[in-house]
Design an enzyme around this catalytic site. Structure first.
Site, mmCIF file in Angstrom:
data_model
loop_
_atom_site.group_PDB
_atom_site.id
_atom_site.type_symbol
_atom_site.label_atom_id
_atom_site.label_comp_id
_atom_site.label_asym_id
_atom_site.label_seq_id
_atom_site.Cartn_x
_atom_site.Cartn_y
_atom_site.Cartn_z
ATOM 1 N N CYS A 108 0.853 -1.242 0.099
ATOM 2 C CA CYS A 108 -0.171 0.147 0.011
ATOM 3 C C CYS A 108 0.999 1.171 -0.196
ATOM 4 C CB CYS A 108 -0.838 0.005 1.086
ATOM 5 S SG CYS A 108 -2.207 1.307 1.315
ATOM 6 N N CYS A 109 1.891 1.284 0.954
ATOM 7 C CA CYS A 109 2.906 2.221 1.054
ATOM 8 C C CYS A 109 3.467 2.511 -0.590
ATOM 9 C CB CYS A 109 3.829 2.291 1.768
ATOM 10 S SG CYS A 109 3.208 2.421 3.829
ATOM 11 N N CYS A 191 -0.808 8.968 7.140
ATOM 12 C CA CYS A 191 -2.174 8.555 6.653
ATOM 13 C C CYS A 191 -2.919 8.421 7.913
ATOM 14 C CB CYS A 191 -2.364 7.145 5.907
ATOM 15 S SG CYS A 191 -1.520 7.215 4.433
ATOM 16 N N CYS A 220 8.076 2.816 4.961
ATOM 17 C CA CYS A 220 7.430 3.034 4.147
ATOM 18 C C CYS A 220 8.105 3.231 2.691
ATOM 19 C CB CYS A 220 6.620 4.499 4.245
ATOM 20 S SG CYS A 220 7.622 5.719 4.364
HETATM 21 S S1 SF4 Z 1 0.507 4.860 5.501
HETATM 22 FE FE1 SF4 Z 1 -0.966 5.086 3.943
HETATM 23 S S2 SF4 Z 1 0.116 4.199 2.205
HETATM 24 FE FE2 SF4 Z 1 1.100 3.352 3.837
HETATM 25 S S3 SF4 Z 1 -0.377 1.574 4.352
HETATM 26 FE FE3 SF4 Z 1 -1.016 2.966 5.538
HETATM 27 S S4 SF4 Z 1 -2.727 3.770 4.372
HETATM 28 FE FE4 SF4 Z 1 -1.198 2.724 2.926
#
Ligand code: SF4
Length: 240
Positions: A108-109, A191, A220
């Site tokens: 996701c990151c 986030c 990340c």
């Molecule tokens: S920080 Fe943002 S980009 Fe990373 S896993 Fe969480 S929702 Fe996804």
């Protein structure tokens, strides 16, 4: 504090003089961002400021971005992930994939932050970060100017020796815009779904991906090193 302001401003000026339009500041709109944005403004440096809008930022961060745009009359470029990548990811794993496993959280990151950052850094020669030495043991070794092996750029860390107290002192003393999540004990802000407040004595990065196992690699991918959280070595992104 005065000396730190002078030396941080000198680093920003040096970076601008060396790289001009090749320099960019990917701003996390956390605590350090207030100081860097104010120093950039006071020094009248036309450094390009951008932020990565993952699509899941807290409302307080959007409010802060708006306030910065008004207060400094500053352009803030807002960079989004590739919608096709996001759609494919959500179709395959669902909207809360980051809770399912560390691998999916990193995925996701990667889609929401790393790929957009790679896109904007493609034509650049240097970038500015708000990383500080005291944030973690993994950051003790970083330098004000570094070669970034991941992106092949020069990385400037003007706030390297600032403490969290000095960051707060600067914000309060200059009465400048800031992310109001700081008032709720958020130190590292990313986030909304992956950020929480910390309590007294907790590691500053404990508010990020706190559900993951201590032995899980927590990163990340925005910065070079990914080091084990909870092991005394901790290196992650600025908070984007
Ligand atoms: S920080 Fe943002 S980009 Fe990373 S896993 Fe969480 S929702 Fe996804």
């Amino acid at each position: 504090m005065k000396e730190k302001i002078v030396s941080s401003t000198a680093v920003l000026r040096e970076a601008w003089q060396a790289h001009g339009d090749g320099l960019v500041y990917p701003c996390s709109f956390g605590g350090e961002s207030s100081v860097l944005l104010d120093l950039i403004h006071r020094a009248e440096l036309p450094i390009q400021v951008l932020t990565l809008d993952t699509g899941r930022l807290p409302q307080a961060t959007y409010d802060f971005i708006d306030e910065v745009r008004r207060y400094y009359a500053m352009d803030v470029r807002i960079v989004f992930p590739d919608y096709r990548e996001v759609e494919t990811m959500l179709l395959q794993y669902g909207p809360n994939l980051f809770l399912a496993s560390a691998e999916l959280r990193k995925h996701c990151c990667e889609i929401r932050k790393v790929h957009p950052l790679q896109r904007v850094l493609k034509d650049k020669t240097a970038w500015i970060t708000g990383r500080r030495r005291e944030q973690s043991k993994g950051r003790e070794h970083i330098q004000v100017r570094e070669s970034d092996n991941v992106y092949g750029l020069i990385k400037y860390n003007p706030l390297l020796d600032w403490s969290w107290e000095e960051i707060r002192q600067y914000i309060d003393g200059h009465d400048i815009p800031y992310n109001h999540l700081l008032d709720q004990h958020y130190v590292s802000i990313g986030c909304e779904c992956c950020t929480r407040a910390i309590t007294v004595g907790e590691d500053p990065r404990a508010g990020r991906w706190w559900w993951e196992n201590e032995d899980t690699l927590a990163e990340c991918g925005l910065h070079v090193t990914s080091i084990r959280r909870g092991s005394g070595e901790n290196e992650q992104g600025e908070g984007i």
